[in-house]
Design an enzyme around this catalytic site. Structure first.
Site, short mmCIF file in Angstrom:
data_model
loop_
_atom_site.label_atom_id
_atom_site.label_comp_id
_atom_site.label_asym_id
_atom_site.label_seq_id
_atom_site.Cartn_x
_atom_site.Cartn_y
_atom_site.Cartn_z
N ASP B 53 -2.33 -22.87 -29.52
CA ASP B 53 -2.75 -22.69 -28.13
C ASP B 53 -1.57 -22.58 -27.17
O ASP B 53 -0.44 -22.93 -27.52
CB ASP B 53 -3.59 -23.89 -27.68
CG ASP B 53 -4.90 -23.98 -28.43
OD1 ASP B 53 -5.34 -22.96 -29.02
OD2 ASP B 53 -5.49 -25.08 -28.42
N TYR B 111 0.31 -30.89 -38.68
CA TYR B 111 0.54 -30.90 -37.24
C TYR B 111 1.06 -32.26 -36.82
O TYR B 111 0.65 -33.28 -37.37
CB TYR B 111 -0.77 -30.64 -36.48
CG TYR B 111 -1.17 -29.19 -36.37
CD1 TYR B 111 -0.70 -28.41 -35.32
CD2 TYR B 111 -2.03 -28.62 -37.30
CE1 TYR B 111 -1.09 -27.08 -35.21
CE2 TYR B 111 -2.41 -27.29 -37.20
CZ TYR B 111 -1.93 -26.52 -36.14
OH TYR B 111 -2.31 -25.21 -36.02
#
Lengths: 244, 244
Positions: B53, B111
């Site tokens: 994002d 992540y």
């Protein structure tokens, strides 16, 4: 009048250095003075331990200021943190003795210079390093650095030589080490002149590239600027600590 | 046609995310495709392992692309490094088997989410952390995280629930630890949906603040978005590694 000490850090990337310049808002001192004057409702002048150049960072800059306000130091600290931009941080704000002066009382300063010594990307560190992927001989640089320890005339290692002031300074310690992809230079001394650390690193780097003999360093003391190495860029430099 | 793999890192601060958007230059994929098309003199489309994002970073994004050019991979790498801006870095560029596909062949992704868990300044880390000075109970968060391991319907942990696609994902490992002033969350799984890591961290943080019971996690599987925690801001998130 109260006397307060500030312990300050900053990312110098977007500033024209520490020292307030007339009519220019983009200095660290200017930002802090503006914030303090608003918070305390009186004009405030801040004395830093020394200047840092445009683009140079600080982890442990120290400053002091006088004020009439009775606002508690912790309240000043928390308001300063609210007012200042994200690239200027305040570690601490505290009451000190009336005679404390951040510049005049400084006994030692430590500066760090970081070289990104790799072909690989330095995306996350690029604001705080100077990129130089060439192989550097750390042993040779350490040998050269050993000559720097002690009291020497560093006239060859400053960009603006004063005709009246002494260029003799004492260097207590130089450490050179690898940290990940970086080669780190730490200099601890009783004071450094304009551009001195950046020229010292530029000279050591020439040794590290085998362009200069490590034992040539003593011959540079008391000499002209032209004989020393190149001035390294500002973004690799950080004022780490001021001792009192 | 040759097939080449790129290992990519980026500081996502000034990008609208990984994925190329029509008529918008400020995406990481767009920057890389433009650079490659110029370097190779042919239109190039790059397939990433997945989107990130706006504002999210990557240390180990992987992509692949096909081309006709016979330029050696090392030459493409060095030209890419010259063309790309300083906030996009290329770790490696190398020839891979024709069937390699960065998205379809990805077996696991890791992540990392970083919280600056201190009142103190985060001047040098501010682009890569989310500031949250409140005390966080790591033990409670670890207890909650243990419930996440395994295969679960993570529908409560995504912002855009697809009506047709499964929201079942496998989480292999969650690690939570302190590093200096930061609290770091590592998630390794076979894939994460839109906003999933940021909502998982938002949920764990509520546990760490004692606003949510750690043993309530299993009751969230297969549930609606509203039942899970808040969406954390993008700048603390970084895609660390893609495994094949």
């Amino acid at each position: 009048m109260r006397n307060l000490r500030l312990d300050i850090c900053y990312d110098g990337t977007r500033y024209r250095g520490w020292q307030r310049l007339p009519g220019q808002a983009d200095t660290v001192q200017g930002k802090i003075e503006t914030a303090l004057s608003r918070i305390l409702g009186e004009p405030v002048e801040v004395s830093g331990s020394g200047r840092t150049d445009a683009g140079v960072h600080a982890m442990g800059q120290v400053a002091n200021f006088h004020c009439h306000s009775t606002m508690p130091a912790e309240e000043i600290l928390s308001q300063l943190r609210r007012y200042l931009p994200g690239d200027i941080g305040i570690h601490d704000c505290r009451e000190v003795a009336e005679r404390f002066h951040a510049r005049l009382n400084a006994k030692a300063k430590t500066y760090r210079y970081r070289i990104w010594n790799s072909e690989g990307p330095c995306v996350f560190r690029r604001r705080f390093v100077t990129v130089m992927p060439e192989k550097l001989d750390l042993k040779a640089m350490e040998r050269a650095a050993a000559h720097l320890i002690g009291e020497h005339d560093l006239s060859a290692f400053t960009s603006v030589k004063s005709k009246t002031k002494s260029s003799v300074r004492k260097i207590y310690d130089v450490r050179i080490f690898r940290e990940g992809e970086e080669v780190v230079f730490d200099f601890r001394g009783n004071g450094f002149m304009y551009n001195t650390v950046r020229i010292l690193v530029g000279t050591l780097v020439e040794v590290g590239l085998h362009q200069r003999d490590p034992d040539q360093i003593p011959a540079l003391f008391g000499q002209k600027r032209e004989l020393a190495g190149a001035l390294m860029p500002p973004q690799g430099l950080c004022l780490m600590e001021v001792e009192y």
